[in-house]
Design a protein around this motif. Structure first.
Motif, PDB file in Angstrom:
ATOM      1  N   ASP A 263       0.962  -1.200   0.106  1.00  0.00           N
ATOM      2  CA  ASP A 263       0.072  -0.146  -0.074  1.00  0.00           C
ATOM      3  C   ASP A 263       0.885   1.310   0.114  1.00  0.00           C
ATOM      4  O   ASP A 263       0.706   2.232  -0.822  1.00  0.00           O
ATOM      5  CB  ASP A 263      -0.955  -0.026   1.327  1.00  0.00           C
ATOM      6  CG  ASP A 263      -2.136  -0.846   1.238  1.00  0.00           C
ATOM      7  OD1 ASP A 263      -2.329  -1.439   0.202  1.00  0.00           O
ATOM      8  OD2 ASP A 263      -2.731  -1.037   2.217  1.00  0.00           O
ATOM      9  N   LEU A 264       2.168   1.245   1.018  1.00  0.00           N
ATOM     10  CA  LEU A 264       2.863   2.376   0.971  1.00  0.00           C
ATOM     11  C   LEU A 264       3.463   2.572  -0.320  1.00  0.00           C
ATOM     12  O   LEU A 264       3.627   3.846  -1.142  1.00  0.00           O
ATOM     13  CB  LEU A 264       3.812   2.120   1.952  1.00  0.00           C
ATOM     14  CG  LEU A 264       5.044   3.390   1.940  1.00  0.00           C
ATOM     15  CD1 LEU A 264       4.488   4.670   2.556  1.00  0.00           C
ATOM     16  CD2 LEU A 264       6.168   2.944   2.747  1.00  0.00           C
TER      17      LEU A 264
ATOM     18  N   GLU B 198       2.211   1.930  -3.421  1.00  0.00           N
ATOM     19  CA  GLU B 198       1.256   2.596  -4.274  1.00  0.00           C
ATOM     20  C   GLU B 198       1.388   4.249  -4.141  1.00  0.00           C
ATOM     21  O   GLU B 198       1.175   4.752  -5.048  1.00  0.00           O
ATOM     22  CB  GLU B 198      -0.031   2.025  -4.010  1.00  0.00           C
ATOM     23  CG  GLU B 198      -0.174   0.499  -4.847  1.00  0.00           C
ATOM     24  CD  GLU B 198      -1.361   0.013  -4.731  1.00  0.00           C
ATOM     25  OE1 GLU B 198      -1.917  -1.082  -5.294  1.00  0.00           O
ATOM     26  OE2 GLU B 198      -2.426   0.612  -3.795  1.00  0.00           O
ATOM     27  N   VAL B 199       1.107   4.340  -2.885  1.00  0.00           N
ATOM     28  CA  VAL B 199       1.038   5.920  -2.602  1.00  0.00           C
ATOM     29  C   VAL B 199       2.317   6.783  -2.795  1.00  0.00           C
ATOM     30  O   VAL B 199       2.235   7.707  -3.242  1.00  0.00           O
ATOM     31  CB  VAL B 199       0.705   6.147  -1.221  1.00  0.00           C
ATOM     32  CG1 VAL B 199       0.442   7.585  -0.781  1.00  0.00           C
ATOM     33  CG2 VAL B 199      -0.905   5.443  -0.862  1.00  0.00           C
TER      34      VAL B 199
ATOM     35  N   GLN C  45       2.612   7.778  -6.543  1.00  0.00           N
ATOM     36  CA  GLN C  45       1.798   8.868  -6.663  1.00  0.00           C
ATOM     37  C   GLN C  45       2.543  10.302  -6.427  1.00  0.00           C
ATOM     38  O   GLN C  45       2.825  11.218  -7.268  1.00  0.00           O
ATOM     39  CB  GLN C  45       0.389   9.102  -6.049  1.00  0.00           C
ATOM     40  CG  GLN C  45      -0.631   7.949  -6.729  1.00  0.00           C
ATOM     41  CD  GLN C  45      -0.876   7.949  -8.271  1.00  0.00           C
ATOM     42  OE1 GLN C  45      -1.304   9.107  -8.775  1.00  0.00           O
ATOM     43  NE2 GLN C  45      -0.767   6.956  -8.662  1.00  0.00           N
ATOM     44  N   LEU C  46       2.833  10.325  -5.217  1.00  0.00           N
ATOM     45  CA  LEU C  46       3.488  11.503  -4.552  1.00  0.00           C
ATOM     46  C   LEU C  46       4.915  11.668  -5.111  1.00  0.00           C
ATOM     47  O   LEU C  46       5.326  12.639  -5.118  1.00  0.00           O
ATOM     48  CB  LEU C  46       3.549  11.193  -3.050  1.00  0.00           C
ATOM     49  CG  LEU C  46       2.094  11.173  -2.410  1.00  0.00           C
ATOM     50  CD1 LEU C  46       2.429  10.768  -0.732  1.00  0.00           C
ATOM     51  CD2 LEU C  46       1.417  12.062  -2.522  1.00  0.00           C
TER      52      LEU C  46
END
Lengths: 241, 241
Positions: free
Chosen positions: A99-100, A102-103, A106-107
């Motif tokens: 999950d990390l 994936e984020v 984006q960032l």
């Protein structure tokens, strides 16, 4: 404009300038700001004026003072504590690690794109220094330059919200980088690919190719995540955090 | 698998299931979890077992208990306080408002894309309910459905890190939505465009068109930001927070 500025007490003008630096990313979360002595000589004002300015920034919640160490930029988005649920769930569940990632895609993609658009000469100087450090050291041994490289890009985005959100994930990110290095360092092919990604990101940013920079940064994070997924993370690996 | 589960104390099995729900986004940050009585009847165990499970989750930092109110999911990425630097800099500087919109573009685009890929029937049921609420009320009067709609998408992403990062920005986002509504509500054309965006996002998500969902969500946030920029934000507007 000058009239308006002059109407403010000089301590407030100084406080506003420091605030601007924080909101532009020139001063990063947790970064030490200049000492009272340095500010006194920089602005040519008395120590009491500088103290008043620092009190003002303190009141706005922008800096915190540590006994005997000076003043530091606060975390505007607070960071989860080492013993927090986030950290604990890293140990218990693969899913949070992925999950990390994936984020981060984006960032970090956005940071690279904005850095290409808004980076100043000074930003690019720092980025180049970090990039050269990366090129000349064995990453698996020392993640410092990797971390510097990443921060030089974030800072060059000049987006305070992005910088502070990334900062709030900093410990988690360091953990995920360490996990990656521990798990995959023996694979030379992968290291070469990651070096190539760093070069692509670097050149796209300093040549102001925003779209390429974003693509390269996204590809970089995605690749690391895929390799980690393939390698089969075990509870044992996560416990090395 | 059954053998392994049976080897754990039943309280820990219950704690693990609740943890899974939190990490999958079935239970959101700050959401109230079922009462001791409800859990007792759901799992068919004694109250002391349920209490042990809750103590366990508490120890892991995943829930917090509020006197007389029950247990709530903690913020894994802590939220900035109402009087924090972030909130203050909203009042002082346009740039932070626009910085937030830039970051929202990325995070909400990703949430929409993941929701289209991973949303369950239950997620889509809740999303549909919020969407119908949006369609049938005057948004400028009541931002509740807008907020519900946004959270239904975030929850359907099933990415715990994304959900908690979005949650940490929640107060800021509510402020930025209010600012938008206050500033632009009189413009019917804009409202129609925003309604259209909501419809595009909704249909793309429930039809599992991940790329379209992302594009529509990004376009939606970008449009609101552009309108706000054009309208010329004044210090007076920001002070209405």
């Amino acid at each position: 404009m000058t009239v308006e500025l002059n109407a403010l007490p000089i301590s407030q003008v100084i406080a506003n300038q420091l605030e601007e630096s924080i909101l532009k990313g020139d001063l990063l979360p947790r970064q030490k700001i200049a000492s009272e002595r340095q500010l006194t000589s920089k602005y040519g004002v008395s120590r009491s004026v500088v103290r008043e300015a620092l009190r003002d920034l303190h009141g706005r919640g922008l800096i915190e003072t540590r006994q005997g160490q000076g003043s530091f930029v606060t975390d505007m988005v607070p960071e989860p504590a080492e013993d927090s649920a986030f950290m604990q769930s890293f140990i218990g569940h693969d899913s949070t690690v992925f999950d990390l990632y994936e984020v981060r895609e984006q960032l970090e993609g956005q940071a690279a794109s904005l850095a290409a658009q808004r980076g100043t000469r000074e930003d690019f100087y720092k980025l180049t220094k970090a990039f050269n450090g990366l090129e000349n050291t064995d990453v698996s041994g020392d993640p410092q330059w990797d971390h510097e490289f990443h921060w030089a890009i974030a800072r060059a985005s000049h987006n305070a919200v992005l910088i502070h959100v990334l900062s709030s994930l900093d410990k988690l990110m360091l953990h995920s980088v360490e996990l990656c290095v521990t798990k995959l360092r023996s694979q030379e092919k992968m290291q070469q690919k990651i070096d190539k990604h760093h070069r692509q990101i670097y050149h796209a940013v300093i040549n102001r190719q925003a779209q390429w920079a974003q693509k390269a940064a996204v590809a970089h994070v995605r690749y690391a995540c895929e390799q980690l997924r393939k390698s089969g993370l075990t509870a044992e690996d996560r416990k090395t955090f």
